[in-house]
Motif scaffolding. Structure first.
Motif, PDB file in Angstrom:
ATOM      1  N   UNK A 182     -17.122  10.278   5.805  1.00 61.83           N
ATOM      2  CA  UNK A 182     -17.395  11.485   5.013  1.00 61.83           C
ATOM      3  C   UNK A 182     -17.981  11.135   3.649  1.00 61.83           C
ATOM      4  N   UNK A 183     -17.552  10.006   3.074  1.00 59.72           N
ATOM      5  CA  UNK A 183     -17.988   9.673   1.721  1.00 59.72           C
ATOM      6  C   UNK A 183     -19.283   8.869   1.697  1.00 59.72           C
ATOM      7  N   UNK A 184     -19.814   8.511   2.859  1.00 61.36           N
ATOM      8  CA  UNK A 184     -20.994   7.659   2.905  1.00 61.36           C
ATOM      9  C   UNK A 184     -22.238   8.445   2.531  1.00 61.36           C
ATOM     10  N   UNK A 185     -23.068   7.829   1.664  1.00 58.45           N
ATOM     11  CA  UNK A 185     -24.381   8.400   1.366  1.00 58.45           C
ATOM     12  C   UNK A 185     -25.295   8.169   2.569  1.00 58.45           C
ATOM     13  N   UNK A 186     -25.967   9.251   3.039  1.00 57.64           N
ATOM     14  CA  UNK A 186     -26.733   9.172   4.288  1.00 57.64           C
ATOM     15  C   UNK A 186     -27.811   8.097   4.215  1.00 57.64           C
ATOM     16  N   UNK A 187     -28.637   8.141   3.140  1.00 58.11           N
ATOM     17  CA  UNK A 187     -29.746   7.181   3.070  1.00 58.11           C
ATOM     18  C   UNK A 187     -29.236   5.749   2.962  1.00 58.11           C
ATOM     19  N   UNK A 188     -28.167   5.543   2.171  1.00 63.09           N
ATOM     20  CA  UNK A 188     -27.617   4.193   2.043  1.00 63.09           C
ATOM     21  C   UNK A 188     -27.010   3.731   3.363  1.00 63.09           C
ATOM     22  N   UNK A 189     -26.359   4.654   4.077  1.00 61.02           N
ATOM     23  CA  UNK A 189     -25.772   4.304   5.372  1.00 61.02           C
ATOM     24  C   UNK A 189     -26.846   3.928   6.384  1.00 61.02           C
ATOM     25  N   UNK A 233     -38.582   0.107  11.165  1.00 63.09           N
ATOM     26  CA  UNK A 233     -39.446   0.018   9.980  1.00 63.09           C
ATOM     27  C   UNK A 233     -39.896   1.414   9.541  1.00 63.09           C
ATOM     28  N   UNK A 234     -40.303   2.222  10.495  1.00 63.19           N
ATOM     29  CA  UNK A 234     -40.727   3.588  10.174  1.00 63.19           C
ATOM     30  C   UNK A 234     -39.583   4.360   9.523  1.00 63.19           C
ATOM     31  N   UNK A 235     -38.376   4.192  10.063  1.00 58.61           N
ATOM     32  CA  UNK A 235     -37.203   4.881   9.485  1.00 58.61           C
ATOM     33  C   UNK A 235     -36.994   4.452   8.037  1.00 58.61           C
ATOM     34  N   UNK A 236     -37.099   3.138   7.805  1.00 57.28           N
ATOM     35  CA  UNK A 236     -36.858   2.635   6.451  1.00 57.28           C
ATOM     36  C   UNK A 236     -37.956   3.067   5.482  1.00 57.28           C
ATOM     37  N   UNK A 237     -39.179   3.178   5.930  1.00 62.79           N
ATOM     38  CA  UNK A 237     -40.259   3.653   5.061  1.00 62.79           C
ATOM     39  C   UNK A 237     -39.996   5.085   4.604  1.00 62.79           C
TER      40      UNK A 237
END
Length: 800
Positions: free
Chosen positions: A253-260, A71-75
């Motif tokens: 390589x093509x993955x967006x960090x936050x979306x991943x 939860x903390x990570x997602x916030x």
């Protein structure tokens, strides 16, 4: 020992003056001095967990820790709608704490009603105080059924016999005399006396046992142990799967960090059956509250579950099937005895016992003592369930003396005595008969009953409890066998049972075999057992258990204690002896046998509903783990964000689970909780996971360009929702109007999200085109049909 006048009954509230010769006990000043020094019996009373323990147990859990970190990570990295799962956990934890706190308040208030209040001598009077108010050197009175609440030294004894089996395992009662040790946790089986407290609080012998045994949960709970087993396996599956998912989502390589990160968290969170433990606790807590309203004190929470699993109930006649009091309905002199003289003897016997049982109290009421000042008691033998008789010796003031016995005719009389035929005839009418006999030996002679000369038969009648017959019918309808186990004459007990509609063979327990296996066979065949000794009651419970039966034992007398303790579930009456209430898991404070069906029904509600709810939660866990494995194997993005699975979990699990967990449920409790849940959860989760992933792969081929991933996620979400809704529809069976309404309402909630634009944006759900959404519906329909066939096949193949 000098007795309080038997004619002046002890008031349970107001102090009673003691004779000058009796031990006066401590003074008020001496009590205050000991309180100031901390020499008080401060052992915690029987209760539920403290508020701090409740909060700690609900907040600091393994899965809350996992969810909290995610939860903390997602916030930090994602929009607030992807953090909704954390707020759901907060709400669930708060509900769990609130419900258990309510249950604690119910338990504590009921425990206060049923609290033991020993009689303590202070300032020359005997008065009742709470166990926590006892101080060092207090003089405490006790009689049949009373438990020693602190360690002490006997200062007065009148035929005092104490059972220490709960502490030492020794079944035979121990005769106590002044100067002998009295251990806390032991209880009086015959006679009476007083003891001085020499160890109080946590120094007492049984204090540690009491502190542990009085808290929260002791009875084995298949439900809780099963859920613990499931959670252990879930943890083992979740850790390697989550690690693989994290690697697959973050290394591209093509993955967006936050979306991943968001999609990784979306894959891990639904693996956790976070609401399952909560709903189990809430179901137990609600059960405690509901039963509390019926004046039923559940001293150990899983006892609710345990009684629902019981298939054999052993019932004590007196106080359970019949009301506690009795009335003398006849007096039949024997062998030419003069009735007026017999009445005087009975009155003197009643006055000689400071703690009369129900039978003797009826005699006292019918024949008041008129021998005061003329007859002098010279000896006494208190009643004991093992002996089946009591006695007293008198100097009659005219230079003559006599020893009298009062007890069971079939124990005191020879087999050929004609009075036994009259006794048998009266017993067949359901009447209780006592024999008054003049002994030719002294009371200290172990063979005092041999050759006793019969003088009269005393006929007593017990009133049947008005609710007993209906309760017995309920147990019969539920396939729960009732066994009447009594110390009274077998014929008399059989007649009472017959009046209540209980059919079956009547057996005299003196004819039962001693070996466990043949004893168990005899118990299976018989229904009513008379002349049962306290030790036999215990052996009967063990014999039934050895044959695979789950046994409940009800009782209110000191002779029931050992059997109550050994039974799977012990049920005591609130008006019963202190010892029975201490060892029972359930206490019926209203003394109503009719409360037991409510306890059974509550247990069935808990077990049946939690089985349903657990299946819902674990279907989600299975399909979440399977989806993660498939995603890792195919090296694709995880199809869901946390917000999608929060929506699905809320509509197909969270909200329905609360309704289903607390709904009425009369389904008979069945064993093998883990097997029963997993046999549906595994195929259900597998079908849901495979069908959803198929939809996702088809959508990946169908859509392309910007926004393709959102369209693919929406199609996969539609398939997973429809399958999950069908799982809910299966779990909700058999249907009632509100269950159908519940399923339809959850479906309407999802349609609302798809129809309202701002909800579409909030949950990132938008169905693109018509081909793929209808394909998603078609795949869900095929999966639903497969679920129906698979679950029906499993239901036939796997025994319940």
């Amino acid at each position: 020992m000098t007795h309080i006048d038997a004619g002046a009954e002890l008031d349970p509230v107001h102090p009673v003056p003691l004779p000058p010769s009796a031990a006066r006990g401590l003074s008020t000043a001496e009590v205050a001095e000991r309180v100031a020094r901390g020499q008080v019996n401060d052992v915690p009373v029987r209760s539920s967990r403290s508020l701090v323990d409740i909060v700690r147990a609900n907040v600091f859990t393994r899965f809350n820790a996992i969810i909290g970190v995610l939860w903390v990570i997602m916030l930090i990295v994602a929009p607030i709608q992807d953090s909704l799962f954390g707020f759901v956990i907060l709400a669930n934890t708060g509900i769990g704490i609130f419900q258990e706190w309510r249950a604690k308040q119910t338990l504590d208030s009921l425990a206060l009603i049923g609290e033991v209040r020993p009689r303590v001598r202070r300032d020359g009077t005997a008065t009742e105080v709470g166990t926590s108010e006892i101080v060092l050197d207090d003089v405490i009175e006790f009689g049949p059924g009373d438990k020693a609440v602190v360690d002490g030294v006997c200062v007065e004894a009148d035929g005092l016999e104490i059972d220490e089996s709960l502490l030492t395992g020794e079944a035979d009662p121990v005769v106590k005399r002044p100067g002998d040790q009295v251990m806390s946790g032991s209880f009086v089986v015959a006679g009476g006396g007083a003891y001085r407290a020499v160890k109080v609080g946590r120094e007492a012998y049984a204090a540690q046992l009491a502190e542990e045994a009085s808290r929260f949960t002791l009875v084995h709970s298949e439900l809780r142990s099963g859920i613990s087993t499931i959670l252990k396996y879930v943890t083992w599956m979740m850790v390697p799967t989550a690690i693989g998912l994290i690697i697959s989502q973050l290394v591209g390589e093509d993955n967006d960090l936050k979306d991943s990160v968001a999609r990784t968290v979306g894959g891990i969170v639904p693996m956790v059956p976070e609401g399952l433990v909560l709903l189990t606790s809430v179901a137990f807590a609600i059960g405690v509250i509901r039963l509390g309203r019926k004046q039923c004190l559940v001293q150990e929470l899983p006892a609710i579950e345990g009684l629902a699993r019981v298939d054999t109930v052993c019932l004590d006649k007196t106080g359970t099937l019949t009301e506690g009091g009795m009335d003398v309905t006849g007096l039949r002199p024997l062998n030419g005895a003069e009735e007026g003289y017999v009445r005087r003897v009975l009155g003197a016997l009643g006055a000689a016992d400071p703690r009369p049982n129900a039978s003797l109290q009826a005699i006292i009421d019918a024949y008041p003592d008129d021998t005061a000042g003329t007859w002098r008691r010279t000896g006494a033998l208190p009643f004991s369930s093992a002996r089946k008789y009591s006695g007293a010796s008198f100097d009659q003031g005219d230079g003559t003396s006599a020893t009298w016995l009062l007890g069971a005719p079939d124990v005191l009389l020879d087999d050929e005595d004609p009075a036994l035929a009259e006794t048998e005839r009266l017993n067949e009418q359901g009447l209780r008969v006592l024999l008054l006999a003049r002994a030719g030996r002294g009371l200290d002679d172990a063979r005092v009953a041999e050759g006793a000369e019969p003088a009269a038969l005393v006929v007593l009648e017990q009133k049947l409890r008005p609710d007993a017959a209906e309760t017995l019918r309920y147990f019969a309808q539920q396939d729960v066998r009732a066994k009447v186990v009594s110390g009274d004459n077998a014929v008399s007990v059989g007649a009472v049972a017959a009046k209540l509609g209980l059919s079956g063979a009547t057996v005299d327990a003196r004819q039962l075999p001693d070996e466990r296996e043949p004893l168990g066979e005899a118990l299976d065949e018989g229904t009513v057992f008379g002349r049962v000794t306290p030790q036999q009651k215990r052996e009967m419970v063990g014999a039934l258990q050895s044959r695979g039966h789950t046994v409940a034992m009800t009782g209110d007398g000191v002779n029931d204690v050992l059997a109550l303790k050994d039974a799977d579930i012990g049920v005591a009456m609130g008006s019963g002896s202190e010892a029975t209430r201490a060892v029972a898991q359930i206490v019926l404070l209203n003394n109503s046998f009719a409360t037991l069906p409510s306890v059974v029904a509550e247990g069935r509600r808990v077990i049946g509903n939690i089985t349903r709810v657990a299946t819902l939660f674990l279907v989600k866990t299975v399909y979440s783990v399977l989806l993660a494995i498939l995603v890792v194997g195919w090296q694709v993005e995880y199809p869901f964000l946390p917000r999608h699975l929060t929506l699905l979990s809320t509509l197909t699990i969270g909200v329905p689970a609360f309704f289903l967990a607390l709904a009425p449920n009369t389904e008979r409790a069945r064993p093998h909780f883990v097997r029963r849940v997993m046999r549906y959860a595994i195929p259900g989760g597998a079908v849901a996971g495979v069908a959803t992933f198929v939809t996702y792969l088809v959508a990946r081929h169908h859509y392309s360009g910007p926004g393709a991933l959102d369209a693919e996620t929406s199609a996969a979400t539609l398939t997973l929702f429809l399958i999950s809704l069908w799982v809910l529809a299966i779990i909700a069976r058999p249907y009632t109007w509100w269950r159908i309404g519940l399923v339809l309402a959850m479906g309407a909630g999802f349609l609302l999200v798809l129809a309202v634009p701002w909800l579409q944006d909030f949950f990132a759900l938008k169905l693109v085109g018509t081909t793929m959404p209808w394909a998603a519906v078609g795949i869900a329909a095929v999966a639903a049909a497969a679920l129906e066939l698979l679950w029906r096949w499993v239901g036939r193949r796997v025994p319940a």
